[in-house]
Design a protein around this motif. Sequence first.
Motif, PDB file in Angstrom:
ATOM      1  N   GLN A  46       0.828  -1.205   0.000  1.00 23.76           N
ATOM      2  CA  GLN A  46       0.000   0.000   0.000  1.00 23.76           C
ATOM      3  C   GLN A  46       0.865   1.258   0.000  1.00 23.76           C
ATOM      4  O   GLN A  46       0.534   2.248  -0.676  1.00 23.76           O
ATOM      5  CB  GLN A  46      -0.927  -0.005   1.212  1.00 23.76           C
ATOM      6  CG  GLN A  46      -2.052  -1.017   1.127  1.00 23.76           C
ATOM      7  CD  GLN A  46      -2.835  -1.103   2.411  1.00 23.76           C
ATOM      8  OE1 GLN A  46      -2.779  -0.198   3.256  1.00 23.76           O
ATOM      9  NE2 GLN A  46      -3.587  -2.179   2.586  1.00 23.76           N
ATOM     10  N   SER A  47       1.977   1.234   0.730  1.00 22.78           N
ATOM     11  CA  SER A  47       2.855   2.406   0.750  1.00 22.78           C
ATOM     12  C   SER A  47       3.582   2.567  -0.585  1.00 22.78           C
ATOM     13  O   SER A  47       3.743   3.689  -1.085  1.00 22.78           O
ATOM     14  CB  SER A  47       3.851   2.320   1.911  1.00 22.78           C
ATOM     15  OG  SER A  47       4.756   1.240   1.743  1.00 22.78           O
ATOM     16  N   ASP A  61       1.851   8.654   5.604  1.00 24.15           N
ATOM     17  CA  ASP A  61       2.859   8.607   6.671  1.00 24.15           C
ATOM     18  C   ASP A  61       2.522   7.541   7.713  1.00 24.15           C
ATOM     19  O   ASP A  61       3.410   6.838   8.206  1.00 24.15           O
ATOM     20  CB  ASP A  61       2.976   9.976   7.340  1.00 24.15           C
ATOM     21  CG  ASP A  61       3.686  11.006   6.479  1.00 24.15           C
ATOM     22  OD1 ASP A  61       4.084  10.652   5.356  1.00 24.15           O
ATOM     23  OD2 ASP A  61       3.843  12.155   6.928  1.00 24.15           O
ATOM     24  N   ILE A  62       1.235   7.428   8.061  1.00 20.13           N
ATOM     25  CA  ILE A  62       0.810   6.399   9.015  1.00 20.13           C
ATOM     26  C   ILE A  62       1.137   5.008   8.483  1.00 20.13           C
ATOM     27  O   ILE A  62       1.731   4.164   9.168  1.00 20.13           O
ATOM     28  CB  ILE A  62      -0.704   6.509   9.283  1.00 20.13           C
ATOM     29  CG1 ILE A  62      -1.031   7.750  10.122  1.00 20.13           C
ATOM     30  CG2 ILE A  62      -1.229   5.230   9.949  1.00 20.13           C
ATOM     31  CD1 ILE A  62      -0.980   7.557  11.606  1.00 20.13           C
ATOM     32  N   ILE A  63       0.766   4.757   7.225  1.00 18.55           N
ATOM     33  CA  ILE A  63       0.994   3.434   6.636  1.00 18.55           C
ATOM     34  C   ILE A  63       2.485   3.156   6.500  1.00 18.55           C
ATOM     35  O   ILE A  63       2.952   2.048   6.782  1.00 18.55           O
ATOM     36  CB  ILE A  63       0.277   3.337   5.266  1.00 18.55           C
ATOM     37  CG1 ILE A  63      -1.239   3.410   5.459  1.00 18.55           C
ATOM     38  CG2 ILE A  63       0.659   2.034   4.548  1.00 18.55           C
ATOM     39  CD1 ILE A  63      -2.019   3.543   4.160  1.00 18.55           C
ATOM     40  N   ALA A  64       3.260   4.156   6.096  1.00 17.93           N
ATOM     41  CA  ALA A  64       4.703   3.970   5.916  1.00 17.93           C
ATOM     42  C   ALA A  64       5.392   3.697   7.253  1.00 17.93           C
ATOM     43  O   ALA A  64       6.285   2.843   7.351  1.00 17.93           O
ATOM     44  CB  ALA A  64       5.309   5.196   5.241  1.00 17.93           C
ATOM     45  N   SER A 136      -6.263  -2.268  -2.794  1.00 16.41           N
ATOM     46  CA  SER A 136      -7.248  -1.917  -3.816  1.00 16.41           C
ATOM     47  C   SER A 136      -6.948  -0.579  -4.473  1.00 16.41           C
ATOM     48  O   SER A 136      -7.432  -0.295  -5.566  1.00 16.41           O
ATOM     49  CB  SER A 136      -8.642  -1.867  -3.196  1.00 16.41           C
ATOM     50  OG  SER A 136      -8.753  -0.758  -2.309  1.00 16.41           O
ATOM     51  N   GLY A 137      -6.165   0.272  -3.780  1.00 14.23           N
ATOM     52  CA  GLY A 137      -5.937   1.633  -4.267  1.00 14.23           C
ATOM     53  C   GLY A 137      -6.950   2.617  -3.732  1.00 14.23           C
ATOM     54  O   GLY A 137      -6.747   3.830  -3.820  1.00 14.23           O
ATOM     55  N   ASN A 138      -8.058   2.110  -3.175  1.00 11.16           N
ATOM     56  CA  ASN A 138      -9.067   2.976  -2.575  1.00 11.16           C
ATOM     57  C   ASN A 138      -8.693   3.190  -1.116  1.00 11.16           C
ATOM     58  O   ASN A 138      -8.591   2.234  -0.345  1.00 11.16           O
ATOM     59  CB  ASN A 138     -10.449   2.317  -2.684  1.00 11.16           C
ATOM     60  CG  ASN A 138     -11.539   3.177  -2.065  1.00 11.16           C
ATOM     61  OD1 ASN A 138     -11.726   3.155  -0.854  1.00 11.16           O
ATOM     62  ND2 ASN A 138     -12.245   3.926  -2.882  1.00 11.16           N
ATOM     63  N   ASP A 142      -8.770   0.331   1.836  1.00 10.86           N
ATOM     64  CA  ASP A 142      -7.511  -0.232   2.340  1.00 10.86           C
ATOM     65  C   ASP A 142      -7.337   0.019   3.835  1.00 10.86           C
ATOM     66  O   ASP A 142      -6.848  -0.851   4.570  1.00 10.86           O
ATOM     67  CB  ASP A 142      -6.331   0.340   1.553  1.00 10.86           C
ATOM     68  CG  ASP A 142      -6.226  -0.240   0.156  1.00 10.86           C
ATOM     69  OD1 ASP A 142      -6.865  -1.277  -0.108  1.00 10.86           O
ATOM     70  OD2 ASP A 142      -5.507   0.335  -0.684  1.00 10.86           O
ATOM     71  N   LEU A 143      -7.723   1.201   4.314  1.00  9.14           N
ATOM     72  CA  LEU A 143      -7.640   1.473   5.749  1.00  9.14           C
ATOM     73  C   LEU A 143      -8.547   0.533   6.531  1.00  9.14           C
ATOM     74  O   LEU A 143      -8.176   0.040   7.605  1.00  9.14           O
ATOM     75  CB  LEU A 143      -8.020   2.925   6.045  1.00  9.14           C
ATOM     76  CG  LEU A 143      -7.029   4.011   5.598  1.00  9.14           C
ATOM     77  CD1 LEU A 143      -7.636   5.385   5.803  1.00  9.14           C
ATOM     78  CD2 LEU A 143      -5.705   3.891   6.350  1.00  9.14           C
ATOM     79  N   LEU A 144      -9.744   0.268   5.998  1.00 12.74           N
ATOM     80  CA  LEU A 144     -10.663  -0.643   6.666  1.00 12.74           C
ATOM     81  C   LEU A 144     -10.114  -2.063   6.667  1.00 12.74           C
ATOM     82  O   LEU A 144     -10.201  -2.779   7.675  1.00 12.74           O
ATOM     83  CB  LEU A 144     -12.031  -0.606   5.981  1.00 12.74           C
ATOM     84  CG  LEU A 144     -13.140  -1.458   6.617  1.00 12.74           C
ATOM     85  CD1 LEU A 144     -13.388  -1.046   8.065  1.00 12.74           C
ATOM     86  CD2 LEU A 144     -14.429  -1.351   5.793  1.00 12.74           C
TER      87      LEU A 144
END
Length: 296
Positions: A46-47, A61-64, A136-138, A142-144
Amino acid sequence: MIKRVNRIAIELPMPKHGDMKAAAAVQDLMGGKFGEMSTLNNYMFQSFNFRDRKNFKPFYDIIASITAEEFGHVELVATAINLLSYGNTFPGDPDIAPLQNGKHSNYPLHFTATAQTAYPGDAMGRPWNGEYVNNSGNLVSDLLANYLLEIGARTHKMRVYEMTDHPVAREMIGYLLVRGGTHIIAYAKALEVATGVEVGKMLPVPDLSNNKFDHAKKFMDQGLYNVLYTWGEKEYLDMKQIWKGPNPETGEPLIVIDGMPKGAPPPDLPAVPEEFAPGIDRDDYERILKRLKSNM
């Protein structure tokens, strides 16, 4: 890029003896659907593939940040499996079957394929599967998916904790319960910013405090439930726009640390001659040492 640091997230106790059945159970926390290889690869891809990073940078930044931490979680689970595999066989002539205990293991791969170390698969020996990655790119989707992945991972850790009382397994799981719970909150807050839905009101899932686990409580007492890290990269400080306010479970303030965890030195695994690992006898070692010194 990810910078490798030769430390593990926390110090794990060196056992007097391992537990091959516990090592087999912990494998699901490595390569199962909700294992650390899944959390790492979900967030990593995702990152890598994040779209419109400029406008949605706090989410990136959160995901990374969590991606970088998950690399260390994979390493920590592997280290726990390696320590749980300590002393389960003995050196000796092949005819006396020095690996005979492998017959009684739930996980023969530890004895046949990895010289009694971690395997990138689940508790049944199935290799980790890239289909476990949701990218998914959405952003909201993706967060869910990440939120639910972390809840699944927490559930599995709690169950494995209840399967074994070995101190290595429980120390590792206690720490990851705290940090995984932190990541659940991070994705809940990100979803709240993105959608306006107060996802944090659902927590904790399952409805059990980390303080119920003796090996997790000390990490809660250290405040590790309230922090995310920049890993020394100031460009990730925009996560403060999301990671702020009170922790929905403890009420304590959430903090972004511009740095990384202190960590601990990784254990030096001893040779296992009955597994031919590393397969270098004393004479070979002396010759290698001479060749190394000749190049200095």
